[in-house]
Design a protein around this motif. Structure first.
Motif, mmCIF file in Angstrom:
data_model
loop_
_atom_site.group_PDB
_atom_site.id
_atom_site.type_symbol
_atom_site.label_atom_id
_atom_site.label_comp_id
_atom_site.label_asym_id
_atom_site.label_seq_id
_atom_site.Cartn_x
_atom_site.Cartn_y
_atom_site.Cartn_z
ATOM 1 N N LYS A 192 -5.039 15.700 -36.506
ATOM 2 C CA LYS A 192 -5.569 16.991 -36.920
ATOM 3 C C LYS A 192 -6.199 17.769 -35.764
ATOM 4 O O LYS A 192 -6.199 18.985 -35.772
ATOM 5 C CB LYS A 192 -6.592 16.795 -38.032
ATOM 6 N N GLN A 193 -6.732 17.072 -34.763
ATOM 7 C CA GLN A 193 -7.384 17.773 -33.665
ATOM 8 C C GLN A 193 -6.448 18.043 -32.495
ATOM 9 O O GLN A 193 -6.714 18.906 -31.683
ATOM 10 C CB GLN A 193 -8.579 16.958 -33.173
ATOM 11 N N ASP A 194 -5.356 17.311 -32.377
ATOM 12 C CA ASP A 194 -4.494 17.438 -31.201
ATOM 13 C C ASP A 194 -3.258 18.297 -31.463
ATOM 14 O O ASP A 194 -2.764 18.957 -30.560
ATOM 15 C CB ASP A 194 -4.071 16.035 -30.741
ATOM 16 N N TYR A 195 -2.730 18.282 -32.649
ATOM 17 C CA TYR A 195 -1.547 19.036 -33.046
ATOM 18 C C TYR A 195 -0.300 18.701 -32.235
ATOM 19 O O TYR A 195 0.538 19.543 -32.010
ATOM 20 C CB TYR A 195 -1.799 20.546 -33.000
ATOM 21 N N THR A 196 -0.172 17.495 -31.761
ATOM 22 C CA THR A 196 1.024 17.086 -31.035
ATOM 23 C C THR A 196 1.650 15.877 -31.715
ATOM 24 O O THR A 196 0.930 14.994 -32.163
ATOM 25 C CB THR A 196 0.708 16.770 -29.556
ATOM 26 N N PRO A 197 2.967 15.841 -31.798
ATOM 27 C CA PRO A 197 3.602 14.697 -32.442
ATOM 28 C C PRO A 197 3.781 13.508 -31.493
ATOM 29 O O PRO A 197 4.195 12.441 -31.909
ATOM 30 C CB PRO A 197 4.967 15.249 -32.858
ATOM 31 N N PHE A 198 3.480 13.674 -30.206
ATOM 32 C CA PHE A 198 3.754 12.630 -29.229
ATOM 33 C C PHE A 198 2.747 11.490 -29.302
ATOM 34 O O PHE A 198 1.551 11.706 -29.381
ATOM 35 C CB PHE A 198 3.784 13.209 -27.810
ATOM 36 N N VAL A 199 3.282 10.273 -29.261
ATOM 37 C CA VAL A 199 2.475 9.062 -29.331
ATOM 38 C C VAL A 199 2.675 8.294 -28.018
ATOM 39 O O VAL A 199 3.809 8.132 -27.570
ATOM 40 C CB VAL A 199 2.931 8.189 -30.527
ATOM 41 N N PRO A 200 1.597 7.811 -27.390
ATOM 42 C CA PRO A 200 1.759 7.059 -26.142
ATOM 43 C C PRO A 200 2.415 5.704 -26.370
ATOM 44 O O PRO A 200 2.135 5.023 -27.363
ATOM 45 C CB PRO A 200 0.329 6.899 -25.615
ATOM 46 N N LYS A 201 3.300 5.341 -25.452
ATOM 47 C CA LYS A 201 3.993 4.042 -25.480
ATOM 48 C C LYS A 201 4.096 3.523 -24.054
ATOM 49 O O LYS A 201 3.848 4.255 -23.096
ATOM 50 C CB LYS A 201 5.416 4.180 -26.040
ATOM 51 N N LYS A 202 4.478 2.280 -23.918
ATOM 52 C CA LYS A 202 4.853 1.696 -22.642
ATOM 53 C C LYS A 202 6.362 1.511 -22.653
ATOM 54 O O LYS A 202 6.917 0.992 -23.621
ATOM 55 C CB LYS A 202 4.176 0.342 -22.411
ATOM 56 N N ARG A 203 7.015 1.929 -21.572
ATOM 57 C CA ARG A 203 8.459 1.740 -21.436
ATOM 58 C C ARG A 203 8.675 0.576 -20.485
ATOM 59 O O ARG A 203 8.150 0.567 -19.380
ATOM 60 C CB ARG A 203 9.102 3.004 -20.873
ATOM 61 N N ILE A 204 9.429 -0.399 -20.946
ATOM 62 C CA ILE A 204 9.708 -1.594 -20.161
ATOM 63 C C ILE A 204 11.195 -1.624 -19.851
ATOM 64 O O ILE A 204 12.022 -1.430 -20.743
ATOM 65 C CB ILE A 204 9.310 -2.859 -20.940
ATOM 66 N N GLU A 205 11.524 -1.866 -18.586
ATOM 67 C CA GLU A 205 12.924 -1.976 -18.171
ATOM 68 C C GLU A 205 13.103 -3.333 -17.497
ATOM 69 O O GLU A 205 12.393 -3.662 -16.547
ATOM 70 C CB GLU A 205 13.279 -0.858 -17.190
ATOM 71 N N ILE A 206 14.049 -4.099 -18.006
ATOM 72 C CA ILE A 206 14.344 -5.426 -17.471
ATOM 73 C C ILE A 206 15.846 -5.506 -17.236
ATOM 74 O O ILE A 206 16.629 -5.277 -18.159
ATOM 75 C CB ILE A 206 13.919 -6.536 -18.462
#
Length: 108
Positions: A45-59
């Motif tokens: 409600k306070q940020d108005y962004t749909p983006f969620v933080p994640k970690k991307r792992i490449e192996i």
């Protein structure tokens, strides 16, 4: 050789790393911060962004290790909540080691 690419919750990274390091001949991994959203968008409600933080792992791993690495990611990174992450296995045709000039399809 395959690339295992995973997007996981940031707080699961330490636990997953410990588990992956226990796999014999684990080839290593790269980790980066990223943001995104899937089908279910989270809007604070306070940020108005749909983006969620994640970690991307490449192996990048030889074919014989892919199953054990994939299973480890699926099991350990599972938060049993929506948005726990995704894992992909991608074919890699060739790679190169810059410092030695080596090329080939088994350079994991």
């Amino acid at each position: 050789m395959k690339e295992i690419r995973a997007y996981i919750q940031p707080f699961m990274l330490s636990k997953l790393t410990q588990t992956l390091l226990e796999i014999p001949n684990f080839p290593g991994m790269s980790v980066s911060d990223c943001e995104g959203f899937g089908r279910a968008k989270v809007i604070d409600k306070q940020d108005y962004t749909p983006f969620v933080p994640k970690k991307r792992i490449e192996i990048f791993a030889p074919d014989e290790l892919v199953e054990s690495i994939f299973d480890a990611v699926m099991t350990i990174a599972n938060t049993h909540q929506h948005g726990a992450g995704k894992v992909f296995v991608i074919n890699v045709d060739e790679g190169g080691r810059i410092c030695t000039g080596e090329r080939g399809n088994e350079l994991a």
